[in-house]
Each structure stands twice: as C-alpha cells, then as structure tokens.
Design a protein around this motif. Structure first.
Motif, PDB file in Angstrom:
ATOM      1  N   HIS A 242      10.322 -57.324  12.190  1.00  0.00           N
ATOM      2  CA  HIS A 242      11.385 -56.969  13.139  1.00  0.00           C
ATOM      3  C   HIS A 242      11.407 -55.460  13.367  1.00  0.00           C
ATOM      4  CE1 HIS A 242      13.124 -61.036  12.855  1.00  0.00           C
ATOM      5  NE2 HIS A 242      13.070 -60.915  11.534  1.00  0.00           N
ATOM      6  N   SER A 243      10.246 -54.833  13.452  1.00  0.00           N
ATOM      7  CA  SER A 243      10.208 -53.372  13.526  1.00  0.00           C
ATOM      8  C   SER A 243       8.896 -52.890  14.138  1.00  0.00           C
ATOM      9  CB  SER A 243      10.344 -52.771  12.117  1.00  0.00           C
ATOM     10  OG  SER A 243       9.208 -53.102  11.320  1.00  0.00           O
ATOM     11  N   VAL A 244       8.893 -51.622  14.547  1.00  0.00           N
ATOM     12  CA  VAL A 244       7.660 -50.948  14.943  1.00  0.00           C
ATOM     13  C   VAL A 244       6.979 -50.453  13.679  1.00  0.00           C
ATOM     14  CG1 VAL A 244       6.672 -48.992  16.193  1.00  0.00           C
ATOM     15  CG2 VAL A 244       8.543 -50.306  17.212  1.00  0.00           C
ATOM     16  N   THR A 245       5.697 -50.749  13.530  1.00  0.00           N
ATOM     17  CA  THR A 245       5.008 -50.484  12.269  1.00  0.00           C
ATOM     18  C   THR A 245       3.933 -49.411  12.338  1.00  0.00           C
ATOM     19  OG1 THR A 245       3.487 -52.315  12.749  1.00  0.00           O
ATOM     20  CG2 THR A 245       5.432 -52.812  11.408  1.00  0.00           C
ATOM     21  N   GLN A 246       3.518 -49.008  13.535  1.00  0.00           N
ATOM     22  CA  GLN A 246       2.530 -47.925  13.640  1.00  0.00           C
ATOM     23  C   GLN A 246       2.569 -47.313  15.034  1.00  0.00           C
ATOM     24  OE1 GLN A 246      -1.951 -48.430  13.833  1.00  0.00           O
ATOM     25  NE2 GLN A 246      -1.798 -47.643  11.747  1.00  0.00           N
ATOM     26  N   THR A 247       2.472 -45.988  15.066  1.00  0.00           N
ATOM     27  CA  THR A 247       2.420 -45.241  16.325  1.00  0.00           C
ATOM     28  C   THR A 247       1.033 -44.660  16.496  1.00  0.00           C
ATOM     29  OG1 THR A 247       4.754 -44.664  16.099  1.00  0.00           O
ATOM     30  CG2 THR A 247       3.447 -43.361  17.650  1.00  0.00           C
ATOM     31  N   GLY A 248       0.365 -45.038  17.577  1.00  0.00           N
ATOM     32  CA  GLY A 248      -0.961 -44.512  17.868  1.00  0.00           C
ATOM     33  C   GLY A 248      -0.888 -43.248  18.699  1.00  0.00           C
ATOM     34  N   PHE A 249      -1.822 -42.338  18.438  1.00  0.00           N
ATOM     35  CA  PHE A 249      -2.022 -41.130  19.239  1.00  0.00           C
ATOM     36  C   PHE A 249      -3.459 -41.135  19.737  1.00  0.00           C
ATOM     37  CE2 PHE A 249       1.243 -39.248  16.257  1.00  0.00           C
ATOM     38  CZ  PHE A 249       2.223 -39.042  17.205  1.00  0.00           C
ATOM     39  N   ARG A 250      -3.649 -40.853  21.002  1.00  0.00           N
ATOM     40  CA  ARG A 250      -4.991 -40.859  21.582  1.00  0.00           C
ATOM     41  C   ARG A 250      -5.659 -39.484  21.436  1.00  0.00           C
ATOM     42  NH1 ARG A 250      -4.084 -40.940  26.721  1.00  0.00           N
ATOM     43  NH2 ARG A 250      -1.823 -40.894  26.567  1.00  0.00           N
ATOM     44  N   VAL A 251      -6.932 -39.493  21.045  1.00  0.00           N
ATOM     45  CA  VAL A 251      -7.771 -38.296  21.063  1.00  0.00           C
ATOM     46  C   VAL A 251      -9.021 -38.624  21.867  1.00  0.00           C
ATOM     47  CG1 VAL A 251      -6.872 -37.356  18.903  1.00  0.00           C
ATOM     48  CG2 VAL A 251      -8.849 -38.890  18.849  1.00  0.00           C
TER      49      VAL A 251
ATOM     50  N   GLY B 260      -1.855 -38.070  23.870  1.00  0.00           N
ATOM     51  CA  GLY B 260      -0.652 -38.841  24.158  1.00  0.00           C
ATOM     52  C   GLY B 260      -0.535 -40.056  23.265  1.00  0.00           C
ATOM     53  N   LEU B 261       0.412 -40.925  23.572  1.00  0.00           N
ATOM     54  CA  LEU B 261       0.702 -42.100  22.768  1.00  0.00           C
ATOM     55  C   LEU B 261      -0.219 -43.271  23.092  1.00  0.00           C
ATOM     56  CD1 LEU B 261       4.598 -42.202  23.033  1.00  0.00           C
ATOM     57  CD2 LEU B 261       3.279 -41.600  20.998  1.00  0.00           C
ATOM     58  N   GLY B 262      -0.310 -44.188  22.130  1.00  0.00           N
ATOM     59  CA  GLY B 262      -0.922 -45.483  22.352  1.00  0.00           C
ATOM     60  C   GLY B 262      -2.131 -45.758  21.478  1.00  0.00           C
ATOM     61  N   PRO B 263      -2.276 -47.014  21.077  1.00  0.00           N
ATOM     62  CA  PRO B 263      -1.310 -48.111  21.231  1.00  0.00           C
ATOM     63  C   PRO B 263      -0.176 -47.996  20.217  1.00  0.00           C
ATOM     64  CG  PRO B 263      -3.184 -48.853  19.972  1.00  0.00           C
ATOM     65  CD  PRO B 263      -3.492 -47.445  20.383  1.00  0.00           C
ATOM     66  N   ILE B 264       0.889 -48.760  20.433  1.00  0.00           N
ATOM     67  CA  ILE B 264       2.002 -48.854  19.484  1.00  0.00           C
ATOM     68  C   ILE B 264       2.054 -50.293  18.987  1.00  0.00           C
ATOM     69  CG2 ILE B 264       4.526 -48.832  19.287  1.00  0.00           C
ATOM     70  CD1 ILE B 264       4.458 -46.362  21.155  1.00  0.00           C
TER      71      ILE B 264
END
Length: 306
Positions: free
Chosen positions: A74-83, A151-155
């Motif tokens: 029931h939560s967000v478990t990882q934040t991706g950052f693009r390189v 920037g962000l992704g994936p989440i």
C-alpha cells in the motif's frame, strides 16, 4: 486526456540539513524551491530538480520530526532517476561508493540497466539508463553535465491485489498496461521512456507500510495546465473522492487515493517555479505563496537552518 508522465514525487525526511546535503551535493540536484508545507507551515517543503526546475524532474520532501518508515505494501517503494546511459551508471557507481552510499549491483530491470541505492534515511532510489526527452543540466552541480540526473522515472508502488488499482490506472487515468516482470506490472503514460512508466508490484504477503522518514508521501502526475478543469470534471463524473481544486501557486493540484490507499496527485505543468523568483535565484531564499506571505516572520522563526 493523457498524463504527460510524472510531475514530482514527495517523500518524508526527519533531517532537513542532511537531506539538503545529500540531494544537492551527493546527487547534484538543484534546490529549485525552498518553501513550507502549505498545510503545516512548521515543516519545510524542499524541491530538488534539474537545472531549470522542469516538471517531471523533481523529488520533494516534507521535513517532519518522525521515526523511520515501516516498509510494506500500500505504498510507493522506489523512486527512479534517469541518467543518460550505462556509462553514466558506472560513473555513479564509483561516486556512490566514494560517498559511502548503500547500493546494489547494476542490474537490468524492465529492460534498462539500473543501479538501486538508498539515502541515509533509507529512502529507496534507483538510477536508470534512459536518454529519452530533454535534459537541462545545472552549471553549479558537483556532477558533470553528461552524468547529471535528467529527471524522474520509473516509480514503483506495491499493492496486495492489483485488480482495482488497474481499473483506476486504465479507466480513469488512461494508462496502458505494457507487460510485466517478476511480479511487477508496467503501466505506460503519454511520455516516452521511463518518466512515463509506473511500475506496480503485487505482493499480498507484506504488511501495510507505515509512513515515516525514508518513505514516500505521494506521487504526482503531470497534466497540461489547460486540461486542469477537465481532469477535475473527470474525477467528479466518475465519482472519485478527491480534494477538489487546490492552488499550490507554482502549480495546481487534484488529490485522490487509488483503491489500495496510495495518494495520487494530478499537478499542472504551469505556471512553474520561476513565477516568484528569477531563474538564476531559484531556491536561494524562502519562497511563500501569497496567502502565507503575511506570516513570513513567524514562519521563518520556526524553521531550522539548512
């Protein structure tokens, strides 16, 4: 009405000075807005992004005196950052090692080389090789321009049962399921590349997460400013309980929870962070929306030094 990808992700810290140092010094992101939680003005709301504060590039933090997150579903478990590419991942692997950052080995996830790591409070992050879209480097970053976070992704989020969540993602938010890997389902938005991918992991064995430092508060999806009222109407017409229109000054928002309780926000791509500060001065002083400006002295007195 298609989402343009992610707008921002908001997480929780209990150490604003340490958080500021990690995300600007270690990760090389730019502090583009130093403000307060508009619903709790005792807490910082810090926005870290690319060189110009583009929507889809910022991770933000509420600074609250709380204990650590209890991990679960029931939560967000990882934040991706693009390189930019795999070469950048190797550069980052060395940098994180030199900085003493907890990390895993580079591995392929959903077809992309990925380097998972954590900040000092256990915030789960990943660097993903993905060169889609524009990149706006920050000339004052300690990270060379060619290796800076784009920037962000994936989440990634976790749910015990995907059926109702999938209905909301596809029927309400117009995402498209594009496959799965290892128990994780991939949903695509309008943007190309990882900034347009939400990953949903299904695990009914986990307990519910308990929010705290090192956890995620909500994830925001990018919508065109011109479509804001249309999205508000869509939520109403589909009888989705939501916040109703909320003006955050730098963008407008709509908040609702998907069926497994993860807080979603729809946030507009305008007017942007340069609304009240020149581009070359973003994040250098405490910014307050007009309705809080009359309380500036009181608010500043209650904030710690970064």
């Amino acid at each position: 009405m298609n989402l343009k990808g992610f707008h921002h992700l908001t997480a929780v810290t209990a150490d604003a000075p340490g958080n500021y140092k990690f995300y600007t010094d270690t990760l090389g992101l730019r502090l583009v807005k130093k403000t307060v939680n508009q619903d709790d003005t005792t807490a910082y709301h810090l926005f870290y992004a690319d060189g110009v504060g583009s929507p889809g590039t910022d991770i933000t933090f509420f600074d609250w005196p709380v204990g650590r997150e209890r991990r679960g579903t029931h939560s967000v478990t990882q934040t991706g950052f693009r390189v930019a590419n795999a070469e950048s991942l190797s550069w980052w692997q060395h940098r994180l090692t030199m900085k003493g950052v907890k990390q895993e080995k580079i591995a392929e996830v959903a077809g992309r080389p990925t380097l998972a790591f954590e900040d000092a409070e256990g915030q789960r992050l990943a660097l993903v090789a993905d060169n889609e879209g524009e990149a706006h480097s920050w000339e004052q970053s300690p990270v060379p321009a060619e290796h800076q976070i784009r920037g962000l992704g994936p989440i990634t989020m976790s749910v015990p049962d995907i059926r109702q969540t999938e209905m909301v993602l596809t029927k309400l938010m117009n995402m498209v399921p594009t496959g799965s890997f290892g128990g994780t389902h991939v949903f695509k938005m309008g943007a190309a590349g990882a900034v347009g991918e939400l990953h949903v992991t299904v695990d009914p064995t986990l307990p519910p997460a308990q929010q705290g430092a090192g956890g995620v508060h909500h994830v925001a999806f990018n919508i065109p400013h011109a479509e804001y009222e249309s999205w508000a109407d869509r939520l109403r017409s589909m009888r989705v309980p939501n916040s109703g229109p909320v003006d955050r000054f730098w963008f407008k928002s709509l908040y609702f929870r998907e069926p497994n309780g993860v807080l979603f926000e729809l946030a507009t791509d305008a007017p942007g962070f340069a609304t009240d500060e020149p581009m070359d001065k973003l994040g250098t002083t405490l910014s307050l929306p007009p309705f809080l400006e009359g309380r500036r002295a009181e608010i500043e007195a209650g904030l710690k030094k970064l």
